[in-house]
Design an enzyme around this catalytic site. Sequence first.
Site, short mmCIF file in Angstrom:
data_model
loop_
_atom_site.label_atom_id
_atom_site.label_comp_id
_atom_site.label_asym_id
_atom_site.label_seq_id
_atom_site.Cartn_x
_atom_site.Cartn_y
_atom_site.Cartn_z
CB SER A 1 -6.24 1.40 13.34
OG SER A 1 -7.12 2.48 13.58
CG ASP B 1 -7.13 -7.79 -3.97
OD1 ASP B 1 -6.88 -7.46 -2.79
OD2 ASP B 1 -8.29 -8.03 -4.36
CG ASN C 1 0.43 1.29 4.80
OD1 ASN C 1 0.07 1.93 5.78
ND2 ASN C 1 0.15 1.69 3.56
CB SER D 1 0.20 3.88 -4.53
OG SER D 1 -1.04 3.71 -3.86
N GLY E 1 0.81 -1.21 0.00
CA GLY E 1 0.00 0.00 0.00
C GLY E 1 0.84 1.26 0.00
CE1 TYR F 1 -9.14 0.19 8.48
CE2 TYR F 1 -9.27 1.18 10.66
CZ TYR F 1 -8.59 0.99 9.47
OH TYR F 1 -7.37 1.58 9.28
CE LYS G 1 -6.03 -1.43 9.85
NZ LYS G 1 -4.75 -1.57 9.11
#
Length: 241
Positions: free
Chosen positions: A141, A61, A88, A12, A10, A154, A158
Amino acid sequence: MKSETILVTGASKGIGRAIAVRLAKDGYQIAVHYGADKRGAEDTLAEVRAVGSDGRIFNFDIADRERCREVLENDIETHGAYYGAILNAAINRDGAFPALEDDDWDDVINTNLGGFYNVLKPVLMPMIRRRSPGRIVVMSSVSGIAGNRGQTNYAATKAGLIGAMKSMAIEVAKRKITVNCVAPGVIETQMTKDIPDIVKEQIPMQRFGKPEEVAGAVAFLCSEEAAYITRQVISVNGGMI
């Protein structure tokens, strides 16, 4: 420039890009992963090279187990095992639990938590066979520690990553491979651009964090000075918890 390579998933944009560039400044070569934003990954690699390091780009992916295995095994066969891996990449599908669709749950679980297995499974044994120190940093997180309204799916991933990290850290400690989590709070990225400023009032430091501040914590955990730090969660959240 160091000979060691660190994989950053991740990478980018946002936190991932900041991590990749900071590690490049520390002399590591960077394996830049992206999911959909090829142009962003190319920009990240350009920044890596601008600070005097080098790297390469690849795409998959993280929820696609076979594709992960194929790409990572080929890269390791060509360039050698990684010194480190920064997990990440993640997605979110926020919403109140009663309003979640099945795909909102499954996609987040399969990507964020499944990605831990899919990425690290082909990476870990080559790292062990190096018979040298290694570093794994998993991005959790504040939601994974304290929970958050509208983020049941989510937060579950995490929190699960913290448990997975703690277990893996025990297994590889004698191999001189450290495994830790960094748990950001509200960081100024594309993912958080719609969060209202009133949220700042809930943060003791009265501001959102910067990607570079998260990257600094990751860079420390990848350093030689952090060789005796493993199985830990480092929070970067301005004092939220």
